[in-house]
Design a protein around this motif. Structure first.
Motif, short mmCIF file in Angstrom:
data_model
loop_
_atom_site.label_atom_id
_atom_site.label_comp_id
_atom_site.label_asym_id
_atom_site.label_seq_id
_atom_site.Cartn_x
_atom_site.Cartn_y
_atom_site.Cartn_z
N ASP A 25 0.78 -1.12 0.04
CA ASP A 25 -0.22 -0.18 0.06
C ASP A 25 0.85 1.21 0.06
O ASP A 25 1.92 1.25 0.46
N ASP A 26 0.37 2.46 -0.34
CA ASP A 26 1.18 3.60 -0.52
C ASP A 26 1.92 4.01 0.54
O ASP A 26 3.24 4.08 0.70
N ALA A 27 1.48 3.88 1.84
CA ALA A 27 2.07 4.38 3.13
C ALA A 27 3.24 3.74 3.27
O ALA A 27 4.23 4.04 3.88
N SER A 28 2.89 2.14 3.33
CA SER A 28 3.91 1.16 3.45
C SER A 28 5.02 1.25 2.70
O SER A 28 6.33 1.18 2.99
N VAL A 30 6.05 4.41 0.92
CA VAL A 30 6.80 5.37 1.14
C VAL A 30 7.66 5.22 2.27
O VAL A 30 9.08 5.26 2.20
N GLN A 31 7.12 4.43 3.55
CA GLN A 31 8.06 4.17 4.76
C GLN A 31 9.19 3.32 4.16
O GLN A 31 10.41 3.58 4.53
N GLY A 52 9.80 11.68 2.44
CA GLY A 52 8.64 11.10 2.25
C GLY A 52 7.58 11.59 1.44
O GLY A 52 6.97 11.20 0.62
N ASP A 53 7.54 13.03 1.14
CA ASP A 53 6.52 13.60 0.62
C ASP A 53 6.74 13.76 -1.01
O ASP A 53 5.88 13.53 -1.75
N GLN A 56 6.00 10.11 -1.99
CA GLN A 56 4.47 9.94 -2.16
C GLN A 56 3.90 10.70 -3.48
O GLN A 56 3.42 10.12 -4.17
#
Length: 78
Positions: A25-28, A30-31, A52-53, A56
């Motif tokens: 997923d997107d958040a994972s 990016v992390q 991170g931005d 994203q």
């Protein structure tokens, strides 16, 4: 963000498995990419947030690259 860090981000993207780039997923994702880039470059908190931005905002491009890589790999075996 410095050019060196930007090159490292895209190097990390290239080294990351296609399956990972497409299935997380997107958040994972990016992390993961921030963490892997931080392992190669010392970043302060502000730089890590900016990174991170940046990642994203580039996720559609990153996933397009992964789809292209997957397509090319499948074409090679067909």
């Amino acid at each position: 963000m410095t050019p060196k860090i930007m090159r490292q981000v895209w190097s990390v993207v290239e080294k990351t498995q296609t399956k990972t780039l497409l299935q997380m997923d997107d958040a994972s994702l990016v992390q993961l990419l921030v963490k892997q880039t931080k392992n190669q470059a010392s970043l302060d908190c502000h730089e890590a947030d900016f990174l991170g931005d940046y990642i994203q905002s580039r996720l559609p491009l990153i996933r397009d690259i992964a789809h292209e890589r997957q397509y090319n790999l499948q074409s090679t075996f067909n």
